[in-house]
Design an enzyme around this catalytic site. Structure first.
Site, PDB file in Angstrom:
ATOM      1  N   GLY A 162     -22.879 -67.536  73.200  1.00 43.47           N
ATOM      2  CA  GLY A 162     -22.186 -66.254  73.122  1.00 43.47           C
ATOM      3  C   GLY A 162     -23.168 -65.112  72.921  1.00 43.47           C
ATOM      4  O   GLY A 162     -24.302 -65.154  73.417  1.00 43.47           O
ATOM      5  N   SER A 163     -22.756 -64.127  72.134  1.00 44.84           N
ATOM      6  CA  SER A 163     -23.517 -62.877  72.058  1.00 44.84           C
ATOM      7  C   SER A 163     -24.890 -62.986  71.411  1.00 44.84           C
ATOM      8  O   SER A 163     -25.698 -62.081  71.539  1.00 44.84           O
ATOM      9  CB  SER A 163     -22.703 -61.824  71.326  1.00 44.84           C
ATOM     10  OG  SER A 163     -21.526 -61.568  72.041  1.00 44.84           O
TER      11      SER A 163
END
Ligand SMILES: [Zn+2]
Length: 480
Positions: free
Chosen positions: A67-68
């Site tokens: 993810g981020s």
């Protein structure tokens, strides 16, 4: 240690008991097994599956969508290639169209125009898709490989998993877009933290290692493991920029990140959807990767929460607080001590020492020197009892001292605090003769209010001076 790759600690929970490794730790599975015939194939298979699950070191054997947190890699690559500059301005628009696919920002409100630093702070998906596009699929894959995601890290532990990565030959604009914010490729946590370390340690991909040295029975070092630098991935300059940008992420949103008073910390949260387990997108892996001190990192820490089941699920909400707790203990342990600025100093909570058996005079001096108010009950010379003790309370809080052996404690009724700001909660409790213990990294942030978890419920009767602990958080906004 992001510079040497030495691993200080690694943990997977729920743990099994190492003294009884074969005992099935998952209660549900254990109950299922108890109902089966031990000689049946079904039993044997179930037991085998349960063992491999409970013995698995997720840090090296499990793959996940980072993810981020991966935006650190996309960003560092683009800065290094100079396909973006720190002054470029990008838009959010809450979504972005890439061929036939619409990618949404995690935020329903438009982040507006942002430069790179703001986009990292906001963790804005549309901006990182644009940054990935500017980098291009060829360069993206080149850096992806350079950061070590297509090879084993070489850690001195068994069962390290390979990543599952989109090859360049299959990487169209849509795959590039989702890869840019960490949603396509699956990597191990050890690969992620190794690459992240390269982004902040001056640019060097270092082999992680558990064993530092081997000693004989007399304590002589038989073998010393050297730091293994595999290659330089980005320049010292780009890495220094990334440290500043990631320190800005923590400083810019102290409530929902890894902010710790008195320390310079850098970090990035990540929340990805486990689409292969749940196509509705409601099952998450939430993580946070923090390092300190931000200007010269000595420690880097990755926390991955697999499938958070509570109301909160963003990495900044469920993984960052774990980083805060661990680093608050670990940094002083390794000799890195907090340096407070004036506003932090004024805001510090005080740990109330026991002054039992002190003379009233000594007790007053001790407590007042800590910035606390003292209320003495009774006519005796010595303190026989106090409230609170060993609690962390706000500066200016009050301690009630009893000086007579059979003095009866005065009690007060606890008020409802939910929804109050920290200042309001402190003032309210003060009016009742009670103290506040503020919890949650969110209490610094503007708009943070008391949650419904106060340690003593409204309406209850408690001794005057009792510390009521309350978690403060900003409920309306967060960050992925
Ligand atoms: Zn956005």
């Amino acid at each position: 240690n992001p510079k040497t790759g030495q691993i200080y600690a690694m943990a997977t929970s729920d743990p099994y008991d190492p003294n009884e490794p074969a005992a099935i730790s998952d209660e549900k599975t254990a109950a299922e097994l108890a109902g089966l015939d031990e000689d049946s194939n079904d039993y044997k298979q179930k037991q085998l599956d349960a063992w491999s699950l409970q013995w698995k070191n997720k840090a090296v054997s499990e793959i996940y969508n980072p993810g981020s947190v991966f935006k650190v890699i996309t960003g560092a690559s683009a800065l290094e290639e100079k396909t973006i500059t720190l002054n470029d301005i990008f838009g959010c628009g809450t979504q972005i169209q890439v061929e036939d696919t619409t990618f949404h920002c995690w935020s329903f409100t438009d982040h507006g125009s942002q430069d790179f630093a703001q986009a990292m702070l906001n963790s804005c998906n549309p901006v990182f898709i644009q940054i990935g596009m500017k980098l291009g699929s060829e360069k993206f894959c080149q850096y992806y490989n350079a950061f070590g995601f297509n090879e084993l890290t070489g850690i001195d532990l068994p069962a390290e998993s390979n990543s599952i990565s989109m090859p360049l030959s299959n990487m169209g604009p849509v795959q590039l877009a989702s890869s840019s914010f960490g949603q396509t490729n699956k990597v191990t946590p050890i690969q992620m933290i190794t690459a992240y370390s390269a982004a902040i340690n001056g640019g060097y991909l270092v082999t992680p290692q558990v064993v530092n040295s081997i000693t004989d029975e007399n304590g002589n070092i038989v073998k010393k493991m050297d730091t293994v630098v595999r290659r330089q991935v980005i320049s010292e300059d780009t890495s220094a920029t990334m440290r500043e940008i990631l320190e800005g992420v923590v400083e810019g949103q102290p409530g929902s990140n890894c902010y710790i008073k008195g320390y310079r910390i850098g970090g990035k949260s990540g929340t990805s959807q486990k689409m292969d387990e749940d196509s509705t997108g409601q099952t998450y892996v939430s993580s946070y990767c923090a390092f300190a001190p931000a200007d010269d990192p000595e420690i880097v820490m990755l926390v991955m929460v697999d499938h958070p089941t509570g109301e909160k699920f963003y990495g900044s909400q469920v993984a960052a607080p774990i980083c805060v707790n661990v680093l608050s203990d670990v940094l002083p342990y390794v000799g890195i001590f907090p340096e407070y600025d004036e506003s932090e100093l004024a805001d510090l909570q005080v740990s109330v020492p026991s002054v039992q058996y002190y003379t009233v005079e000594e007790a007053k001096k001790t407590l007042e020197d800590l910035g606390l108010e003292v209320k003495v009950k009774g006519e005796g010379d010595t303190v026989v009892k106090q409230t609170p003790v060993a609690a962390k309370i706000e500066h200016g809080g009050s301690v009630v001292l009893y000086t007579e052996a059979n003095a009866k404690e005065e009690t007060v009724t606890v008020p409802e605090l939910k929804g109050l700001t920290k200042e309001q909660a402190r003032a309210t409790l003060d009016m009742y003769g009670l103290n506040l213990t503020a919890e949650g990294s969110g209490y610094e942030e503007e708009g943070a209010v008391a949650q419904s978890d106060q340690s003593v419920g409204a309406g209850q009767s408690v001794p005057m001076g009792t510390a009521v602990s309350v978690t403060f958080a900003v409920t309306s906004v967060g960050s992925q």
